[in-house]
Design an enzyme around this catalytic site. Structure first.
Site, PDB file in Angstrom:
ATOM      1  N   GLU A  58     -13.301 -11.685  10.530  1.00 53.03           N
ATOM      2  CA  GLU A  58     -13.780 -11.860   9.155  1.00 53.03           C
ATOM      3  C   GLU A  58     -13.635 -13.306   8.692  1.00 53.03           C
ATOM      4  O   GLU A  58     -14.546 -13.861   8.078  1.00 53.03           O
ATOM      5  CB  GLU A  58     -13.024 -10.896   8.225  1.00 53.03           C
ATOM      6  CG  GLU A  58     -13.454  -9.454   8.491  1.00 53.03           C
ATOM      7  CD  GLU A  58     -12.651  -8.373   7.775  1.00 53.03           C
ATOM      8  OE1 GLU A  58     -13.049  -7.208   7.883  1.00 53.03           O
ATOM      9  OE2 GLU A  58     -11.630  -8.672   7.135  1.00 53.03           O
TER      10      GLU A  58
ATOM     11  N   PHE B 144       0.825  -1.215   0.000  1.00 56.77           N
ATOM     12  CA  PHE B 144       0.000   0.000   0.000  1.00 56.77           C
ATOM     13  C   PHE B 144       0.854   1.259   0.000  1.00 56.77           C
ATOM     14  O   PHE B 144       0.568   2.220  -0.704  1.00 56.77           O
ATOM     15  CB  PHE B 144      -0.935   0.005   1.214  1.00 56.77           C
ATOM     16  CG  PHE B 144      -2.123  -0.885   1.025  1.00 56.77           C
ATOM     17  CD1 PHE B 144      -3.242  -0.422   0.367  1.00 56.77           C
ATOM     18  CD2 PHE B 144      -2.110  -2.185   1.482  1.00 56.77           C
ATOM     19  CE1 PHE B 144      -4.342  -1.235   0.176  1.00 56.77           C
ATOM     20  CE2 PHE B 144      -3.209  -3.008   1.298  1.00 56.77           C
ATOM     21  CZ  PHE B 144      -4.328  -2.533   0.647  1.00 56.77           C
TER      22      PHE B 144
HETATM   23  C1  LIG Z   1      -5.138 -10.494   6.350  1.00 56.68           C
HETATM   24  C2  LIG Z   1      -4.974  -9.005   6.502  1.00 56.68           C
HETATM   25  C3  LIG Z   1      -6.110  -8.181   6.515  1.00 56.68           C
HETATM   26  C4  LIG Z   1      -5.962  -6.804   6.657  1.00 56.68           C
HETATM   27  N1  LIG Z   1      -7.086  -6.014   6.659  1.00 56.68           N
HETATM   28  C5  LIG Z   1      -6.959  -4.662   6.704  1.00 56.68           C
HETATM   29  C6  LIG Z   1      -8.099  -3.815   6.610  1.00 56.68           C
HETATM   30  O1  LIG Z   1      -9.232  -4.295   6.518  1.00 56.68           O
HETATM   31  N2  LIG Z   1      -7.903  -2.469   6.632  1.00 56.68           N
HETATM   32  C7  LIG Z   1      -6.657  -1.915   6.729  1.00 56.68           C
HETATM   33  O2  LIG Z   1      -6.514  -0.702   6.712  1.00 56.68           O
HETATM   34  N3  LIG Z   1      -5.556  -2.694   6.830  1.00 56.68           N
HETATM   35  C8  LIG Z   1      -5.680  -4.044   6.808  1.00 56.68           C
HETATM   36  N4  LIG Z   1      -4.572  -4.841   6.895  1.00 56.68           N
HETATM   37  C9  LIG Z   1      -3.259  -4.197   7.093  1.00 56.68           C
HETATM   38  C10 LIG Z   1      -2.756  -3.631   5.799  1.00 56.68           C
HETATM   39  O3  LIG Z   1      -2.764  -4.620   4.793  1.00 56.68           O
HETATM   40  C11 LIG Z   1      -1.356  -3.099   6.037  1.00 56.68           C
HETATM   41  O4  LIG Z   1      -1.424  -2.086   7.012  1.00 56.68           O
HETATM   42  C12 LIG Z   1      -0.749  -2.546   4.781  1.00 56.68           C
HETATM   43  O5  LIG Z   1      -0.615  -3.564   3.810  1.00 56.68           O
HETATM   44  C13 LIG Z   1       0.594  -1.911   5.065  1.00 56.68           C
HETATM   45  O6  LIG Z   1       1.150  -1.436   3.877  1.00 56.68           O
HETATM   46  P1  LIG Z   1       2.722  -1.427   3.673  1.00 56.68           P
HETATM   47  O7  LIG Z   1       2.966  -0.708   2.397  1.00 56.68           O
HETATM   48  O8  LIG Z   1       3.374  -0.932   4.906  1.00 56.68           O
HETATM   49  O9  LIG Z   1       3.138  -2.955   3.539  1.00 56.68           O
HETATM   50  P2  LIG Z   1       2.552  -4.177   2.597  1.00 56.68           P
HETATM   51  O10 LIG Z   1       1.307  -3.704   1.971  1.00 56.68           O
HETATM   52  O11 LIG Z   1       2.548  -5.306   3.487  1.00 56.68           O
HETATM   53  O12 LIG Z   1       3.676  -4.284   1.495  1.00 56.68           O
HETATM   54  C14 LIG Z   1       4.971  -4.723   1.792  1.00 56.68           C
HETATM   55  C15 LIG Z   1       5.639  -5.155   0.496  1.00 56.68           C
HETATM   56  O13 LIG Z   1       7.012  -5.287   0.721  1.00 56.68           O
HETATM   57  C16 LIG Z   1       7.506  -6.450   0.086  1.00 56.68           C
HETATM   58  N5  LIG Z   1       8.686  -6.869   0.832  1.00 56.68           N
HETATM   59  C17 LIG Z   1       8.804  -7.010   2.173  1.00 56.68           C
HETATM   60  N6  LIG Z   1      10.056  -7.331   2.518  1.00 56.68           N
HETATM   61  C18 LIG Z   1      10.761  -7.403   1.363  1.00 56.68           C
HETATM   62  C19 LIG Z   1      12.121  -7.711   1.069  1.00 56.68           C
HETATM   63  N7  LIG Z   1      13.021  -7.965   2.029  1.00 56.68           N
HETATM   64  N8  LIG Z   1      12.502  -7.730  -0.222  1.00 56.68           N
HETATM   65  C20 LIG Z   1      11.619  -7.451  -1.217  1.00 56.68           C
HETATM   66  N9  LIG Z   1      10.330  -7.140  -0.986  1.00 56.68           N
HETATM   67  C21 LIG Z   1       9.894  -7.114   0.294  1.00 56.68           C
HETATM   68  C22 LIG Z   1       6.355  -7.429   0.163  1.00 56.68           C
HETATM   69  O14 LIG Z   1       6.431  -8.411  -0.855  1.00 56.68           O
HETATM   70  C23 LIG Z   1       5.153  -6.494  -0.015  1.00 56.68           C
HETATM   71  O15 LIG Z   1       4.770  -6.378  -1.365  1.00 56.68           O
HETATM   72  C24 LIG Z   1      -4.673  -6.231   6.765  1.00 56.68           C
HETATM   73  C25 LIG Z   1      -3.542  -7.061   6.744  1.00 56.68           C
HETATM   74  C26 LIG Z   1      -3.700  -8.439   6.617  1.00 56.68           C
HETATM   75  C27 LIG Z   1      -2.475  -9.325   6.586  1.00 56.68           C
END
Ligand SMILES: Cc1cc2nc3c(=O)[nH]c(=O)nc-3n(C[C@H](O)[C@H](O)[C@H](O)COP(=O)(O)OP(=O)(O)OC[C@H]3O[C@@H](n4cnc5c(N)ncnc54)[C@H](O)[C@@H]3O)c2cc1C
Length: 457
Positions: free
Chosen positions: A176, A20
């Site tokens: 859920e 995200f």
């Molecule tokens: C089952 C579930 C349900 C959820 N439901 C909700 C909801 O209803 N509402 C809400 O607001 N939030 C929800 N969340 C939380 C939300 O998904 C996260 O807060 C959000 O995805 C965080 O975004 P981010 O960009 O920090 O990380 P992410 O979206 O997790 O993205 C991280 C990315 O980094 C990549 N990555 C990580 N480490 C490495 C590495 N070492 N090398 C290469 N690539 C790497 C991964 O492949 C991934 O694509 C939910 C989470 C889960 C697991």
């Protein structure tokens, strides 16, 4: 190995992770005078809030994922490398990846989070988690494989363990998935498995706290509990699972639920990347940042989203690990990077809470909006559907999800029950590359008439 990134007169912003936060940041920098390099181990963006629907057969995996290259087609300053990031070397401004080293002018960690098993090794080895698309597909296969096995066994105790499902963690994901499984038990399984007595199948939702949906309003907590009770989910509050082995989920040395299926939705840690200053890493592996998302002790390294620990007066334990936090931090950081390039001072991040919601089953969801506005039921459910549909990436995904949901709604059915990748725990490697042990290490001593929660003889 050479990553073959073209030279550029503009500074290079390397973003690790296209979840995200990373996706939003890379898009927000499309007109900035920078070269944007995104590194992610997956070549797709994963919409995690709907993973549980893939796990329970309501949506195809393809509907909640979108190819990174397609998202950015046409963005001239964008480059993507599919790679695992092993570590960062701030002293040389280098990211060390599985496909070679990448130099940066600015680095942004947007690596999200990893499942936290709180040091419970038997659970880490044996439980199913729901953090990625492979996890969700494994869970779906595993549950349906166990129904097939339940048909074959002559042993009633073994059948009970194959049918029982224990979900641990009473946050939105746990609520859920339990609601969705209960609906499956009611509408789908009786059609597919008329030979099984599904009245014996029990779904437990186990939560260590005294309430479900901890951060939501008391009204939403109570409504969600009531909905689950009505669906026949056994909600066990103030209860912690201590270990999970030999088809038993133990609460204590003596009490257990017989089950093959334990879904762990009880917590996450930050997915920190090695190489950052030790003082920047918190106990739950998030990276401490200031109000500009700058990693403490480093001037050109930033972190956003789940991995970033930004403490404010009203959030002393850090921002919540939610998609809107990641997206809003990305928007602000894009503006701040442009400010830095112009020689201006960055501006502080301010989080706007737009509310939270959780769906339990068809026509039943709970929604909290700012200013203590709360609603539930059918209107809550419609709101949940609309918000999730509109935030899915890609028009095709929205249409496919809408069609799948409409089909399920009008037919009380879920079309996706294929065991296309038969799952064995032996095949799974965890995030640290360790292979999981097979769960069924010994034949359990079955008690002839198991109550829901048992004490071994
Ligand atoms: C089952 C579930 C349900 C959820 N439901 C909700 C909801 O209803 N509402 C809400 O607001 N939030 C929800 N969340 C939380 C939300 O998904 C996260 O807060 C959000 O995805 C965080 O975004 P981010 O960009 O920090 O990380 P992410 O979206 O997790 O993205 C991280 C990315 O980094 C990549 N990555 C990580 N480490 C490495 C590495 N070492 N090398 C290469 N690539 C790497 C991964 O492949 C991934 O694509 C939910 C989470 C889960 C697991």
């Amino acid at each position: 190995m050479d990553t073959n990134l073209p030279a550029s007169a503009n500074p290079r912003v390397v973003i690790i992770g296209c979840g995200f936060g990373g996706l939003r940041l890379a898009k927000a920098l499309r007109h900035a005078p920078v070269q944007v390099v995104v590194v992610d181990r997956n070549n797709y963006h994963n919409f995690q809030p709907l993973l549980y629907q893939v796990a329970t057969g309501a949506l195809e995996a393809d509907s909640i994922a979108y190819p990174i290259r397609k998202i950015f087609a046409g963005q001239k300053n964008f480059f993507y490398r599919m790679a695992d990031v092993h570590r960062v070397e701030p002293s040389t401004n280098t990211v060390v990846t599985s496909v070679g080293d990448i130099r940066y002018n600015y680095l942004v960690l947007a690596t999200g989070s990893l499942t936290n098993f709180f040091g419970l090794e038997s659970i880490e080895r044996n439980a199913m988690q729901i953090k990625s698309i492979p996890n969700a597909l494994n869970l779906r296969s595993f549950i349906f494989q166990n129904f097939e096995k339940a048909l074959l066994t002559e042993n009633p105790e073994e059948r009970q363990a194959l049918l029982n499902i224990v979900v641990v963690g009473g946050g939105p994901t746990g609520v859920e998935i339990s609601g969705s499984l209960a609906e499956m038990r009611k509408h789908v399984l009786p059609k597919d498995y008329p030979e099984l007595d599904l009245r014996t199948m029990q779904i437990f939702l186990v939560e260590a706290a005294p309430v479900l949906l901890g951060p939501m309003s008391p009204a939403s907590q109570a409504d969600a509990k009531r909905y689950l009770d009505e669906l026949g989910v056994k909600v066990l509050l103030n209860t912690s699972i201590k270990k999970f082995e030999n088809c038993r989920a133990y609460f204590s040395d003596t009490e257990f639920i017989p089950t093959e299926n334990l879904v762990w939705a009880a917590g996450v840690n930050g997915a920190e990347v090695p190489g950052l200053p030790a003082e920047a890493i918190t106990r739950n592996k998030r990276v401490t940042v200031n109000r500009w998302n700058q990693v403490v002790g480093l001037s050109n390294v930033f972190a956003i989203g789940d991995v970033a620990n930004m403490v404010t007066e009203d959030m002393p334990r850090g921002m919540p690990m939610l998609a809107p936090v990641a997206q809003q931090q990305a928007d602000q950081l894009a503006k701040n990077i442009e400010r830095l390039l112009r020689g201006e001072a960055p501006k502080d991040f301010v989080y706007t809470n737009k509310g939270s919601m959780a769906i339990v089953s068809r026509n039943k969801a709970v929604v909290d909006l700012p200013k203590n506005v709360h609603f539930n039921g059918f209107f809550g459910w419609l709101t949940w559907l609309f918000v999730h549909l509109m935030t899915l990436v890609g028009f095709r995904n929205r249409v496919v999800a809408l069609v799948d949901w409409a089909f399920s709604y009008f037919n009380s059915d879920q079309a996706l029950r294929l065991i296309i990748r038969p799952f064995s725990r032996r095949d799974v490697k965890d995030d640290k590359g360790k292979k999981s042990a097979e769960h069924r290490t010994a034949t359990p001593e079955y008690n002839p008439t198991p109550p829901a929660i048992q004490t071994p003889v």
